[in-house]
Design a protein around this motif. Structure first.
Motif, mmCIF file in Angstrom:
data_model
loop_
_atom_site.group_PDB
_atom_site.id
_atom_site.type_symbol
_atom_site.label_atom_id
_atom_site.label_comp_id
_atom_site.label_asym_id
_atom_site.label_seq_id
_atom_site.Cartn_x
_atom_site.Cartn_y
_atom_site.Cartn_z
ATOM 1 N N ALA A 1 7.401 -11.502 49.576
ATOM 2 C CA ALA A 1 6.174 -12.268 49.801
ATOM 3 C C ALA A 1 5.200 -12.203 48.625
ATOM 4 O O ALA A 1 4.349 -13.090 48.478
ATOM 5 C CB ALA A 1 5.477 -11.777 51.071
ATOM 6 N N LYS A 2 5.317 -11.185 47.801
ATOM 7 C CA LYS A 2 4.381 -11.058 46.680
ATOM 8 C C LYS A 2 5.069 -11.234 45.321
ATOM 9 O O LYS A 2 4.529 -10.840 44.291
ATOM 10 C CB LYS A 2 3.664 -9.711 46.735
ATOM 11 N N THR A 3 6.251 -11.844 45.325
ATOM 12 C CA THR A 3 7.004 -12.078 44.094
ATOM 13 C C THR A 3 6.887 -13.530 43.663
ATOM 14 O O THR A 3 7.126 -14.444 44.458
ATOM 15 C CB THR A 3 8.489 -11.719 44.284
ATOM 16 N N TYR A 4 6.535 -13.727 42.391
ATOM 17 C CA TYR A 4 6.342 -15.075 41.853
ATOM 18 C C TYR A 4 6.985 -15.221 40.480
ATOM 19 O O TYR A 4 6.989 -14.278 39.686
ATOM 20 C CB TYR A 4 4.846 -15.391 41.700
ATOM 21 N N GLU A 5 7.499 -16.398 40.221
ATOM 22 C CA GLU A 5 7.892 -16.751 38.856
ATOM 23 C C GLU A 5 6.613 -16.889 38.036
ATOM 24 O O GLU A 5 5.547 -17.213 38.563
ATOM 25 C CB GLU A 5 8.697 -18.054 38.887
ATOM 26 N N PHE A 6 6.697 -16.639 36.750
ATOM 27 C CA PHE A 6 5.556 -16.563 35.845
ATOM 28 C C PHE A 6 4.608 -17.765 35.933
ATOM 29 O O PHE A 6 3.405 -17.611 36.181
ATOM 30 C CB PHE A 6 6.084 -16.394 34.420
ATOM 31 N N THR A 7 5.124 -18.985 35.739
ATOM 32 C CA THR A 7 4.239 -20.159 35.768
ATOM 33 C C THR A 7 3.729 -20.422 37.181
ATOM 34 O O THR A 7 2.599 -20.885 37.370
ATOM 35 C CB THR A 7 4.960 -21.416 35.245
ATOM 36 N N GLN A 8 4.551 -20.127 38.155
ATOM 37 C CA GLN A 8 4.158 -20.280 39.555
ATOM 38 C C GLN A 8 2.956 -19.399 39.874
ATOM 39 O O GLN A 8 2.008 -19.826 40.548
ATOM 40 C CB GLN A 8 5.350 -19.906 40.445
ATOM 41 N N PHE A 9 2.976 -18.178 39.376
ATOM 42 C CA PHE A 9 1.877 -17.244 39.610
ATOM 43 C C PHE A 9 0.583 -17.752 38.970
ATOM 44 O O PHE A 9 -0.492 -17.701 39.589
ATOM 45 C CB PHE A 9 2.231 -15.868 39.045
ATOM 46 N N ILE A 10 0.679 -18.253 37.739
ATOM 47 C CA ILE A 10 -0.512 -18.722 37.042
ATOM 48 C C ILE A 10 -1.171 -19.875 37.793
ATOM 49 O O ILE A 10 -2.391 -19.892 38.003
ATOM 50 C CB ILE A 10 -0.161 -19.153 35.602
ATOM 51 N N VAL A 11 -0.361 -20.835 38.220
ATOM 52 C CA VAL A 11 -0.898 -22.030 38.867
ATOM 53 C C VAL A 11 -1.234 -21.790 40.334
ATOM 54 O O VAL A 11 -2.324 -22.139 40.804
ATOM 55 C CB VAL A 11 0.093 -23.204 38.734
ATOM 56 N N ARG A 12 -0.304 -21.176 41.082
ATOM 57 C CA ARG A 12 -0.473 -21.054 42.539
ATOM 58 C C ARG A 12 -1.401 -19.912 42.957
ATOM 59 O O ARG A 12 -2.124 -20.033 43.952
ATOM 60 C CB ARG A 12 0.895 -20.843 43.201
ATOM 61 N N VAL A 13 -1.353 -18.811 42.217
ATOM 62 C CA VAL A 13 -2.154 -17.647 42.608
ATOM 63 C C VAL A 13 -3.465 -17.570 41.820
ATOM 64 O O VAL A 13 -4.544 -17.454 42.405
ATOM 65 C CB VAL A 13 -1.355 -16.339 42.423
ATOM 66 N N LEU A 14 -3.364 -17.664 40.494
ATOM 67 C CA LEU A 14 -4.570 -17.573 39.675
ATOM 68 C C LEU A 14 -5.359 -18.879 39.681
ATOM 69 O O LEU A 14 -6.549 -18.887 39.351
ATOM 70 C CB LEU A 14 -4.206 -17.196 38.233
ATOM 71 N N GLY A 15 -4.711 -19.979 40.018
ATOM 72 C CA GLY A 15 -5.403 -21.262 40.054
ATOM 73 C C GLY A 15 -5.747 -21.803 38.678
ATOM 74 O O GLY A 15 -6.703 -22.569 38.516
ATOM 75 N N VAL A 16 -4.954 -21.438 37.675
ATOM 76 C CA VAL A 16 -5.195 -21.855 36.288
ATOM 77 C C VAL A 16 -4.179 -22.923 35.898
ATOM 78 O O VAL A 16 -2.985 -22.782 36.159
ATOM 79 C CB VAL A 16 -5.079 -20.653 35.322
ATOM 80 N N VAL A 17 -4.644 -24.007 35.271
ATOM 81 C CA VAL A 17 -3.736 -25.057 34.812
ATOM 82 C C VAL A 17 -3.764 -25.203 33.290
ATOM 83 O O VAL A 17 -2.886 -25.843 32.709
ATOM 84 C CB VAL A 17 -4.061 -26.416 35.468
ATOM 85 N N ASP A 18 -4.766 -24.620 32.649
ATOM 86 C CA ASP A 18 -4.891 -24.699 31.190
ATOM 87 C C ASP A 18 -5.133 -23.296 30.653
ATOM 88 O O ASP A 18 -6.177 -22.700 30.903
ATOM 89 C CB ASP A 18 -6.056 -25.616 30.813
ATOM 90 N N VAL A 19 -4.162 -22.760 29.917
ATOM 91 C CA VAL A 19 -4.287 -21.400 29.380
ATOM 92 C C VAL A 19 -4.814 -21.396 27.947
ATOM 93 O O VAL A 19 -4.837 -20.365 27.288
ATOM 94 C CB VAL A 19 -2.939 -20.645 29.444
ATOM 95 N N GLY A 20 -5.222 -22.565 27.458
ATOM 96 C CA GLY A 20 -5.803 -22.647 26.129
ATOM 97 C C GLY A 20 -4.798 -22.662 25.000
ATOM 98 O O GLY A 20 -5.142 -22.344 23.857
ATOM 99 N N ALA A 21 -3.567 -23.058 25.286
ATOM 100 C CA ALA A 21 -2.520 -23.056 24.262
ATOM 101 C C ALA A 21 -2.580 -24.305 23.394
ATOM 102 O O ALA A 21 -3.066 -25.366 23.811
ATOM 103 C CB ALA A 21 -1.148 -22.955 24.919
ATOM 104 N N GLU A 22 -2.063 -24.166 22.188
ATOM 105 C CA GLU A 22 -1.962 -25.297 21.256
ATOM 106 C C GLU A 22 -0.617 -25.210 20.540
ATOM 107 O O GLU A 22 -0.301 -24.200 19.911
ATOM 108 C CB GLU A 22 -3.098 -25.273 20.235
ATOM 109 N N TYR A 23 0.167 -26.287 20.660
ATOM 110 C CA TYR A 23 1.482 -26.308 20.021
ATOM 111 C C TYR A 23 1.818 -27.753 19.705
ATOM 112 O O TYR A 23 2.023 -28.567 20.612
ATOM 113 C CB TYR A 23 2.539 -25.694 20.936
ATOM 114 N N HIS A 24 1.902 -28.090 18.434
ATOM 115 C CA HIS A 24 2.116 -29.471 18.020
ATOM 116 C C HIS A 24 3.604 -29.750 17.835
ATOM 117 O O HIS A 24 4.225 -29.331 16.854
ATOM 118 C CB HIS A 24 1.348 -29.747 16.723
ATOM 119 N N ALA A 25 4.175 -30.452 18.806
ATOM 120 C CA ALA A 25 5.596 -30.798 18.742
ATOM 121 C C ALA A 25 5.916 -31.800 19.844
ATOM 122 O O ALA A 25 5.134 -31.996 20.778
ATOM 123 C CB ALA A 25 6.464 -29.549 18.912
#
Length: 256
Positions: free
Chosen positions: A105-129
């Motif tokens: 119940a408390k196990t999450y995949e990395f991106t899932q945790f960021i979006v679903r639990v932390l409620g973050v959609v923008d981590v401030g990354a920059e990558y030109h490609a």
């Protein structure tokens, strides 16, 4: 917020830099990250090969290692899925079944945790490609997470994300499947690579090291110039031209 990192076997042996990226991102988002010493292989190789009974031992060890964690985060959809399988192993052992359910119940995949639990959609990354995303079978079909990785990549400054044709197709890894069914596996990964080339992407991004190792290894043997990166490497990049650390680390050879 306290988070325990499940490093995975491939992470510890081949993708240590990805684990560092995951940790840095989580800490930047306000998490306190620890790495439980008692963790071992989650048992997925044995389970996927049909040895369900032999998976009970590793499962119990992992439950003991992580059951006191507040949250468990894993940079692999397939390994996170394995934790969610644990309750099914112990229908004949009620005490362990209950402990397994609490861990799942408390196990999450990395991106899932960021979006679903932390409620973050923008981590401030920059990558030109120009990039395309490979979605792994376990993460989408078994874990049921189909959006979090897209959501985060769409907010990366400078990244042009293009659709991957037949993205739902398996890359052909499947753990021991790629060893036991080599001719079929090779055709599957070659088909995946053809679709990747159709996108004219500079970078293939994924959230599962096993898929990336398989696809990247095959592309390396075929002499393809496309970079293969874990999504954490993109999300932890802040340089206008991308992060130079990524060039070779993710192009690990595999059995293909």
């Amino acid at each position: 917020m306290k988070v325990s990192l499940f490093t995975t076997c491939l992470g510890e042996f081949f993708y240590v830099d990805v684990l560092k990226d995951v940790t840095e991102i989580l800490e930047r988002l306000g998490c306190e990250v620890d790495v439980p010493e008692g963790q071992i292989c989650c048992g997925q190789p044995a389970y996927n090969s049909g040895y369900a009974k032999d998976t009970k031992g590793p499962a119990k060890q992992m439950i003991k290692a992580f059951e006191h964690s507040d949250y468990i985060v894993c940079p692999s959809g397939s390994c996170a899925t394995m934790f969610h399988e644990y309750p099914n192993f112990f229908s004949d052992e009620p005490e362990w079944e209950d402990r397994a359910k609490q861990v799942a119940a408390k196990t999450y995949e990395f991106t899932q945790f960021i979006v679903r639990v932390l409620g973050v959609v923008d981590v401030g990354a920059e990558y030109h490609a120009r990039a395309t995303l490979h979605t792994s079978c376990h993460m989408t079909r078994l874990l049921g997470e189909r959006e979090s990785h897209y959501t985060l990549l769409k907010h990366v400054k400078g990244l042009e994300l293009v659709p991957l044709p037949n993205n739902y197709d398996c890359c052909g890894f499947g753990g021991t499947f790629s060893v036991k069914m080599f001719p079929i596996s090779e055709q599957m990964v070659d088909e995946k690579i053809r679709h990747i080339e159709e996108t004219k992407a500079d970078v293939l991004v994924g959230a599962d090291a096993s898929c990336l190792m398989n696809i990247g290894g095959r592309m390396n043997r075929l002499g393809k110039p496309i970079k293969v990166l874990h999504i954490a490497q993109i999300l932890n990049s802040h340089q206008g031209k991308g992060d130079e650390r990524d060039a070779d680390e993710s192009r690990k050879s595999t059995i293909l």
